[in-house]
Design a protein around this motif. Structure first.
Motif, PDB file in Angstrom:
ATOM      1  N   TYR A  83       6.134  -6.104  -2.153  1.00  0.00           N
ATOM      2  CA  TYR A  83       6.322  -7.533  -1.910  1.00  0.00           C
ATOM      3  C   TYR A  83       6.364  -8.225  -3.260  1.00  0.00           C
ATOM      4  O   TYR A  83       5.443  -8.088  -4.072  1.00  0.00           O
ATOM      5  N   PHE A 102       7.634 -13.039   6.764  1.00  0.00           N
ATOM      6  CA  PHE A 102       6.225 -12.688   6.695  1.00  0.00           C
ATOM      7  C   PHE A 102       5.312 -13.873   6.422  1.00  0.00           C
ATOM      8  O   PHE A 102       4.112 -13.805   6.685  1.00  0.00           O
ATOM      9  N   PRO A 134       1.015 -13.632   3.729  1.00  0.00           N
ATOM     10  CA  PRO A 134       2.051 -12.933   4.465  1.00  0.00           C
ATOM     11  C   PRO A 134       1.511 -11.823   5.376  1.00  0.00           C
ATOM     12  O   PRO A 134       0.507 -11.201   5.070  1.00  0.00           O
ATOM     13  N   ASN A 141       1.793  -4.712   6.128  1.00  0.00           N
ATOM     14  CA  ASN A 141       3.207  -5.027   5.994  1.00  0.00           C
ATOM     15  C   ASN A 141       3.266  -6.550   5.841  1.00  0.00           C
ATOM     16  O   ASN A 141       2.783  -7.264   6.722  1.00  0.00           O
ATOM     17  N   PRO A 142       3.743  -7.092   4.704  1.00  0.00           N
ATOM     18  CA  PRO A 142       4.683  -6.490   3.754  1.00  0.00           C
ATOM     19  C   PRO A 142       4.094  -6.043   2.431  1.00  0.00           C
ATOM     20  O   PRO A 142       4.815  -5.515   1.582  1.00  0.00           O
ATOM     21  N   ARG A 163      10.818  -8.683   0.254  1.00  0.00           N
ATOM     22  CA  ARG A 163      10.212  -7.362   0.462  1.00  0.00           C
ATOM     23  C   ARG A 163      11.243  -6.278   0.240  1.00  0.00           C
ATOM     24  O   ARG A 163      12.352  -6.331   0.778  1.00  0.00           O
ATOM     25  N   TYR A 209       2.833  -9.293   9.184  1.00  0.00           N
ATOM     26  CA  TYR A 209       3.876  -8.837  10.103  1.00  0.00           C
ATOM     27  C   TYR A 209       4.244  -9.962  11.070  1.00  0.00           C
ATOM     28  O   TYR A 209       3.379 -10.478  11.790  1.00  0.00           O
TER      29      TYR A 209
END
Length: 382
Positions: free
Chosen positions: A319, A350, A123, A174-175, A360, A125
């Motif tokens: 996450y 993601f 995963p 992120n995430p 998330r 962004y």
């Protein structure tokens, strides 16, 4: 016959924005919402930034600025990098952008041609792959998991068939909130340098960490593209201001692109942001709240069935693997919002391949919101 529509607009939506829209519709119809979906601080900009903005509204004409940004802000960013990472960079290498989103567009356009191939963790962004796809660049997903702390490694990159022209890393990410330590960062930097792969380092969550400080590509890879933002640590999301630190060979291309695509980043935001670096005590107070929220969720989520969590080293996300609860994270999030008023983000944002079994949680909001969300999750489980 309908008029032609460009194929680049057929990229997937940013699903967190879809969740935010559903949450807003619920609020407009009289329902309450606990916002754990949005990746933005719930706090306003630092007080000194707001004061500077008020003064600028009265005293300054606030016209266009140089496309690379106002010089006092570029100098302040360079000084911030020197203080944080013990590395000297010239202010001439700093490009002020319309948020990190504008920074990614400039960086990708300057560095890559249509048909190039750029790797990133999944995963990860979603805007990385969606912006690249819209520009005709091929996003190459690198599936990562707990065994590599959700970060890419040279070994994983070696498994990718064909050439790579770029690699995007995010630390904290992120995430998942996971981070690359200094040695892991150096290993990736060396791998890229040996193969002439352009390294892009997303550092927008630097400053929001819960252990050791985040390593920067500025120390590991002098020719890397570094992306940062005032949106997260500096609590200035809606001010739409970010920055790039670019190698010399990309400065003039980025300047010409910025002149034509954006003219300049918002002048009011630039003038005010010069004060942001004086507000560390106020900003670190926000990070202390995020740390409390993180501990509450790490303790409480396993008690309500979310017991497979990525290690949140930084940022303000957790996450969760929810394969034991659902095989359709989008439907799961929709039902959770309808039943409890809790808004979270489906993992398909993601990781299009494996994200149907992940969600998330954002803990950037008030501690009271986090505590109430757990109370509702406990009630739902019963």
């Amino acid at each position: 016959m309908p008029l032609k529509t460009a194929r680049r607009g057929a990229i997937p939506p940013f699903y967190v924005m879809e969740v935010m829209r559903a949450a807003a519709e619920r609020e407009q119809s009289g329902g309450d919402v606990l916002h754990l979906e949005a990746g933005q601080p719930s706090t306003p900009a630092p007080s000194a930034v707001i004061a500077a903005a008020r003064a600028a509204l009265v005293q300054d004409s606030l016209g266009y600025t140089e496309s690379l940004g106002v010089r006092p802000l570029r100098a302040a960013i360079a000084q911030w990098c020197a203080t944080r990472y013990n590395v000297e960079i010239s202010p001439s290498r700093v490009v002020v952008t319309t948020g990190s989103s504008g920074g990614f567009i400039l960086a990708f356009l300057a560095a890559f041609e249509a048909g190039d191939r750029v790797a990133m963790a999944a995963p990860g962004y979603p805007a990385y792959r969606n912006i690249l796809s819209a520009l005709g660049v091929a996003p190459i997903s690198v599936p990562v998991g707990p065994e590599t702390r959700f970060q890419p490694t040279p070994e994983l990159l070696d498994r990718i068939p064909g050439r790579l022209d770029g690699l995007i890393v995010a630390s904290p990410s992120n995430p998942t909130g996971t981070m690359l330590n200094a040695s892991a960062f150096c290993a990736l930097a060396e791998y890229c340098a040996e193969r002439r792969i352009r390294l892009i380092s997303d550092e927008i969550y630097h400053g929001i960490v819960y252990g050791e400080s985040a390593a920067s590509a500025l120390t590991a890879a002098p020719d890397a593209i570094v992306v940062n933002s005032f949106s997260k640590y500096f609590s200035m999301t809606g001010w739409r201001l970010g920055w790039l630190v670019l190698p010399e060979d990309l400065l003039r291309p980025a300047e010409c692109l910025a002149q034509n695509l954006f003219i300049s980043a918002p002048s009011l935001s630039q003038v005010a942001a010069c004060k942001a670096f004086e507000c560390v005590e106020e900003l670190d107070g926000h990070v202390a709240r995020y740390a409390r929220n993180r501990e509450i969720l790490l303790k409480g989520l396993p008690e309500v069935g979310f017991d497979r969590l990525a290690p949140a080293d930084g940022a303000f996300y957790i996450y969760a693997d929810v394969s034991g609860l659902t095989k359709n994270s989008e439907m799961f999030c929709r039902e959770l919002l309808a039943e409890t008023g809790i808004a979270i983000t489906p993992g398909i944002d993601f990781d299009p391949e494996r994200g149907r079994e992940a969600v998330r949680f954002s803990f950037a909001g008030k501690t009271e919101t986090i505590e109430e969300a757990l109370r509702r999750l406990r009630a739902r489980k019963r």
